[in-house]
Design a protein around this motif. Structure first.
Motif, short mmCIF file in Angstrom:
data_model
loop_
_atom_site.label_atom_id
_atom_site.label_comp_id
_atom_site.label_asym_id
_atom_site.label_seq_id
_atom_site.Cartn_x
_atom_site.Cartn_y
_atom_site.Cartn_z
N ASP A 1 0.84 -1.20 0.00
CA ASP A 1 0.00 0.00 0.00
C ASP A 1 0.88 1.25 0.00
OD1 ASP A 1 -2.43 1.53 0.18
OD2 ASP A 1 -2.16 1.66 2.35
N SER A 2 1.95 1.22 0.77
CA SER A 2 2.85 2.38 0.86
C SER A 2 3.61 2.61 -0.43
CB SER A 2 3.84 2.17 2.02
OG SER A 2 3.16 2.10 3.25
N TYR B 1 -7.10 -1.75 -2.25
CA TYR B 1 -5.90 -2.44 -2.73
C TYR B 1 -6.07 -3.93 -2.52
CZ TYR B 1 -3.85 -2.76 2.04
OH TYR B 1 -3.61 -3.03 3.36
N LYS B 2 -5.34 -4.68 -3.32
CA LYS B 2 -5.39 -6.14 -3.28
C LYS B 2 -3.96 -6.65 -3.19
CE LYS B 2 -7.09 -10.18 -5.83
NZ LYS B 2 -6.10 -11.02 -5.23
N ARG C 1 0.57 -0.82 -9.52
CA ARG C 1 0.84 -2.22 -9.18
C ARG C 1 2.17 -2.28 -8.43
NH1 ARG C 1 4.29 -2.98 -13.72
NH2 ARG C 1 3.55 -1.51 -15.28
N GLY C 2 2.35 -3.33 -7.68
CA GLY C 2 3.59 -3.47 -6.92
C GLY C 2 4.00 -4.91 -6.77
N GLU C 3 5.29 -5.09 -6.51
CA GLU C 3 5.85 -6.41 -6.24
C GLU C 3 6.80 -6.33 -5.06
OE1 GLU C 3 6.17 -8.49 -10.65
OE2 GLU C 3 8.01 -7.79 -9.66
N VAL C 4 6.84 -7.41 -4.29
CA VAL C 4 7.81 -7.57 -3.22
C VAL C 4 8.69 -8.76 -3.60
CG1 VAL C 4 8.18 -8.09 -0.77
CG2 VAL C 4 6.22 -6.69 -1.47
N ARG C 5 9.98 -8.51 -3.72
CA ARG C 5 10.93 -9.57 -4.08
C ARG C 5 12.03 -9.63 -3.04
NH1 ARG C 5 10.51 -11.92 -9.02
NH2 ARG C 5 8.96 -10.97 -10.40
N GLY C 6 12.56 -10.84 -2.82
CA GLY C 6 13.70 -11.00 -1.93
C GLY C 6 14.91 -10.32 -2.53
N ILE C 7 15.66 -9.59 -1.72
CA ILE C 7 16.85 -8.91 -2.22
C ILE C 7 17.93 -9.93 -2.59
CG2 ILE C 7 18.78 -7.41 -1.53
CD1 ILE C 7 16.75 -5.61 -0.14
N ASP C 8 18.10 -10.95 -1.77
CA ASP C 8 19.16 -11.92 -2.03
C ASP C 8 18.80 -12.96 -3.08
OD1 ASP C 8 20.82 -10.68 -0.17
OD2 ASP C 8 20.10 -11.92 1.48
N ASP C 9 17.52 -13.32 -3.18
CA ASP C 9 17.16 -14.41 -4.11
C ASP C 9 16.34 -13.95 -5.32
OD1 ASP C 9 14.61 -13.99 -3.07
OD2 ASP C 9 14.56 -15.87 -1.94
N GLY C 10 15.84 -12.71 -5.32
CA GLY C 10 15.07 -12.20 -6.45
C GLY C 10 13.69 -12.83 -6.62
N LYS C 11 13.31 -13.71 -5.71
CA LYS C 11 12.01 -14.40 -5.82
C LYS C 11 10.86 -13.46 -5.48
CE LYS C 11 13.71 -19.03 -4.83
NZ LYS C 11 13.66 -20.16 -3.89
N ALA D 1 5.28 -11.31 -2.91
CA ALA D 1 3.92 -10.76 -2.91
C ALA D 1 3.78 -9.77 -4.05
CB ALA D 1 3.61 -10.07 -1.57
N SER D 2 2.55 -9.59 -4.49
CA SER D 2 2.26 -8.59 -5.51
C SER D 2 0.92 -7.95 -5.16
CB SER D 2 2.23 -9.20 -6.91
OG SER D 2 1.22 -10.19 -6.99
N GLY D 3 0.65 -6.80 -5.77
CA GLY D 3 -0.60 -6.13 -5.46
C GLY D 3 -0.96 -5.09 -6.50
N THR D 4 -2.18 -4.61 -6.36
CA THR D 4 -2.69 -3.52 -7.18
C THR D 4 -3.44 -2.56 -6.27
OG1 THR D 4 -4.73 -4.72 -7.67
CG2 THR D 4 -2.93 -4.92 -9.28
N THR D 5 -3.57 -1.32 -6.71
CA THR D 5 -4.30 -0.33 -5.93
C THR D 5 -5.04 0.64 -6.84
OG1 THR D 5 -4.14 1.23 -4.08
CG2 THR D 5 -2.45 1.42 -5.75
#
Length: 163
Positions: A83-84, A105-106, A136-146, A149-153
């Motif tokens: 959301d942020s 948001y989802k 839209r947004g994505e959360v990825r691991g810094i070390d693994d790039g995986k 989470a993802s979202g839309t608002t």
């Protein structure tokens, strides 16, 4: 100057700051440490690391305070982070004298971060109109790039309240 987080209401941006700056200018002032960062970001241990028009990046890691009773990262941590970051991406396009707020948001959590695992969230605008914006947004691991989470608002853009 590093980002600082308000410890009192008086340390937060004033109504005048909100009215005299565009959204991008406000975020630039925050990034430079001249305006307080959002207290929720300190509470949940994330910070804005990159800022450009229509795109914002945050980095952080869930701490003990973000865990649920099963020792997993609470879904609210991903939600607040997305959301942020998506909202701040939208804020980069908000003109002076206006502000935005989230309408909805989802969030989709695709895998679990571990406590202390560093993550990067990127928010990107899809549409910025006169009265609504989507991102839209994505959360990825810094070390693994995986992808974790993802979202839309969808946000509403309104005139700032005077006085």
């Amino acid at each position: 100057m590093p980002v600082f987080f308000a410890q009192t209401l008086e340390e937060m941006a004033s109504r005048e700051d909100l009215q005299r700056l565009s959204g991008m200018e406000f975020l630039q002032e925050m990034q430079a440490g001249r305006i307080s960062g959002a207290p929720i970001a300190q509470t949940l241990n994330f910070v804005m690391t990159e800022l450009s028009e229509a795109q914002v990046t945050f980095e952080g890691a869930p701490l003990l305070q973000a865990l649920n009773p099963m020792r997993g990262v609470h879904g609210g941590w991903y939600g607040a982070l997305l959301d942020s970051v998506m909202g701040c991406a939208i804020m980069t396009k908000v003109p002076r004298g206006r502000f935005y707020t989230t309408l909805e948001y989802k969030v989709n959590i695709t895998r679990a971060l571990k406590m202390g695992q560093k993550a990067r969230a990127v928010g990107v605008i899809d549409h910025a109109g006169r009265s609504t914006a989507t991102a839209r947004g994505e959360v990825r691991g810094i070390d693994d790039g995986k992808l974790y989470a993802s979202g839309t608002t969808t946000c509403i853009i309104m005139d700032a309240v005077k006085g």
